[in-house]
Design a protein around this motif. Structure first.
Motif, mmCIF file in Angstrom:
data_model
loop_
_atom_site.group_PDB
_atom_site.id
_atom_site.type_symbol
_atom_site.label_atom_id
_atom_site.label_comp_id
_atom_site.label_asym_id
_atom_site.label_seq_id
_atom_site.Cartn_x
_atom_site.Cartn_y
_atom_site.Cartn_z
ATOM 1 N N ARG A 276 -29.222 -31.320 23.286
ATOM 2 C CA ARG A 276 -27.945 -30.760 23.743
ATOM 3 C C ARG A 276 -28.085 -30.121 25.125
ATOM 4 N NH1 ARG A 276 -23.366 -31.514 21.242
ATOM 5 N NH2 ARG A 276 -23.410 -31.559 18.979
ATOM 6 N N GLY B 95 -20.025 -24.262 19.774
ATOM 7 C CA GLY B 95 -20.642 -23.721 20.981
ATOM 8 C C GLY B 95 -20.060 -22.368 21.343
ATOM 9 N N ASP C 211 -19.406 -36.275 21.563
ATOM 10 C CA ASP C 211 -20.584 -35.600 21.009
ATOM 11 C C ASP C 211 -20.551 -34.089 21.215
ATOM 12 O OD1 ASP C 211 -21.643 -38.012 20.187
ATOM 13 O OD2 ASP C 211 -22.618 -38.370 22.124
ATOM 14 N N ALA C 212 -19.608 -33.582 22.025
ATOM 15 C CA ALA C 212 -19.587 -32.151 22.313
ATOM 16 C C ALA C 212 -19.123 -31.355 21.097
ATOM 17 C CB ALA C 212 -18.664 -31.880 23.500
ATOM 18 N N THR D 145 -21.223 -28.880 25.805
ATOM 19 C CA THR D 145 -21.315 -27.818 24.790
ATOM 20 C C THR D 145 -21.919 -26.520 25.329
ATOM 21 O OG1 THR D 145 -21.527 -29.510 23.072
ATOM 22 C CG2 THR D 145 -22.161 -27.267 22.469
ATOM 23 N N ASP E 96 -22.827 -33.650 28.187
ATOM 24 C CA ASP E 96 -22.417 -32.921 26.984
ATOM 25 C C ASP E 96 -22.087 -31.483 27.397
ATOM 26 O OD1 ASP E 96 -22.198 -31.449 24.660
ATOM 27 O OD2 ASP E 96 -23.955 -32.321 23.690
ATOM 28 N N GLY F 73 -28.490 -32.795 27.560
ATOM 29 C CA GLY F 73 -27.190 -33.445 27.697
ATOM 30 C C GLY F 73 -26.282 -32.687 28.654
ATOM 31 N N PHE F 74 -26.356 -31.344 28.612
ATOM 32 C CA PHE F 74 -25.543 -30.530 29.532
ATOM 33 C C PHE F 74 -25.983 -30.739 30.977
ATOM 34 C CE2 PHE F 74 -25.190 -26.595 32.022
ATOM 35 C CZ PHE F 74 -23.806 -26.480 32.074
ATOM 36 N N ASN G 80 -31.273 -27.377 19.742
ATOM 37 C CA ASN G 80 -31.538 -28.815 19.873
ATOM 38 C C ASN G 80 -31.710 -29.161 21.355
ATOM 39 O OD1 ASN G 80 -31.684 -31.544 19.786
ATOM 40 N ND2 ASN G 80 -29.631 -31.876 18.948
ATOM 41 N N GLU H 65 -28.535 -28.239 13.676
ATOM 42 C CA GLU H 65 -28.767 -29.608 14.152
ATOM 43 C C GLU H 65 -30.255 -29.910 14.159
ATOM 44 O OE1 GLU H 65 -25.141 -30.417 17.291
ATOM 45 O OE2 GLU H 65 -27.187 -30.380 18.022
ATOM 46 N N GLY I 5 -25.798 -25.007 18.803
ATOM 47 C CA GLY I 5 -26.529 -26.252 19.046
ATOM 48 C C GLY I 5 -27.630 -26.122 20.096
#
Lengths: 138, 144
Positions: A29, B14, B8-9, A43, A41, A32-33, A26, B79, A23
């Motif tokens: 993302r 990942g 959303d993670a 991820t 986020d 978001g982190f 994007n 995505e 991801g």
């Protein structure tokens, strides 16, 4: 084709695939982190965890070889000094990273997925690198 | 798989993506004895910084990146990227480019290759760019 083309090509393909699967292509993302005080986020932490885990194992064994498979020796960074240059550079990098949610790897990786945005980012990225060279003459 | 508290993670995707990135970096180390640092390789490909890495190798790596992402797009799916505005992309690109050269690396070189090697410079660089990245997103959120 020689190994000095095939090895980096395979590495680049794996790298780009990993960024896309995780991801990281994007920007939302990545931002978001970094949004730890908002809608966080995590991820990216899993992406970095997976990558660091594999590389930590690689570092234990590969440098013990007499030489890499297709080169006469290892060419690795050996510096350990903490300089203002390193801190300011990393700090600036983080600001740009937070602004757009893009860093060099994903910038190149999305060239075929979102060519317009990727081209603008990559052109700006290269310009920034040239600016540094002009500013510091190295 | 969902992570409790973070709907959303994408922890599994990942981690799997991270493993692929780690394998990519391990392959560069095993095959050519080098770091898979994207900013350094890009600088070499465009003759912005000097390196003993052959220019053809640098280009092979760079061309591989979008090919790999496209392969995921055709298989697992990719995505849809959500971008910042054009002026922000442009400004961020310049700052990222300048910063990676000044700081001798980016997320891949410092964050993956250096961190996993416990390089003092990379640990400090990674903590620094995460901190300024967090601060930047916070300030942008406050201004929005």
């Amino acid at each position: 084709m020689s190994a000095r083309i095939l090895v980096p090509a395979a590495s680049g393909i794996l790298f780009g695939a990993g960024l896309a699967l995780g991801g990281m292509t994007n920007p939302a993302r990545v931002r978001g982190f970094l949004d730890v005080f908002g809608d966080w986020d995590p991820t990216l932490a899993f992406v970095m965890g997976g990558a660091v885990l594999v590389m930590a194992i690689a570092w234990r064994f590969i440098p013990k070889m007499a030489h890499p498979l297709f080169a006469s020796g290892f060419s690795l960074p050996e510096r350990s000094d903490l300089t203002p240059h390193l801190l300011i550079g990393a700090g600036l990098f983080g600001i740009g990273w937070g602004l757009a949610g893009l860093c060099p790897g994903p910038g190149f990786a999305i060239l075929l997925v979102a060519p317009a945005e990727a081209l603008v980012f990559v052109a700006a990225l290269l310009s920034g690198m040239v600016l540094h060279r002009v500013a510091f003459d190295r | 798989m969902m992570l409790p508290g973070f709907p959303d993670a994408a922890p599994l995707e990942g981690f799997a993506g991270g493993v692929l990135i780690g394998l990519a970096a391990a392959l560069m180390l095993l095959g050519l004895g080098r770091i898979a640092g994207v900013s350094g390789i890009a600088g070499r490909a465009f003759a912005i910084n000097s390196s003993s890495l052959p220019k053809s190798s640098a280009w092979a790596f760079l061309v591989g990146l979008p090919v790999g992402a496209l392969l995921i797009g055709f298989s697992a799916g990719i995505e849809r990227p959500e971008f910042a505005s054009w002026p922000v992309i442009l400004a961020a690109g310049i700052i990222v480019g300048f910063g990676t050269r000044m700081g001798s690396g980016c997320t891949s070189g410092h964050g993956v290759c250096g961190l996993s090697r416990l390089s003092q410079r990379s640990i400090v660089a990674t903590l620094t760019f995460i901190a300024t990245g967090v601060a930047t997103v916070f300030v942008m959120g406050a201004l929005a």
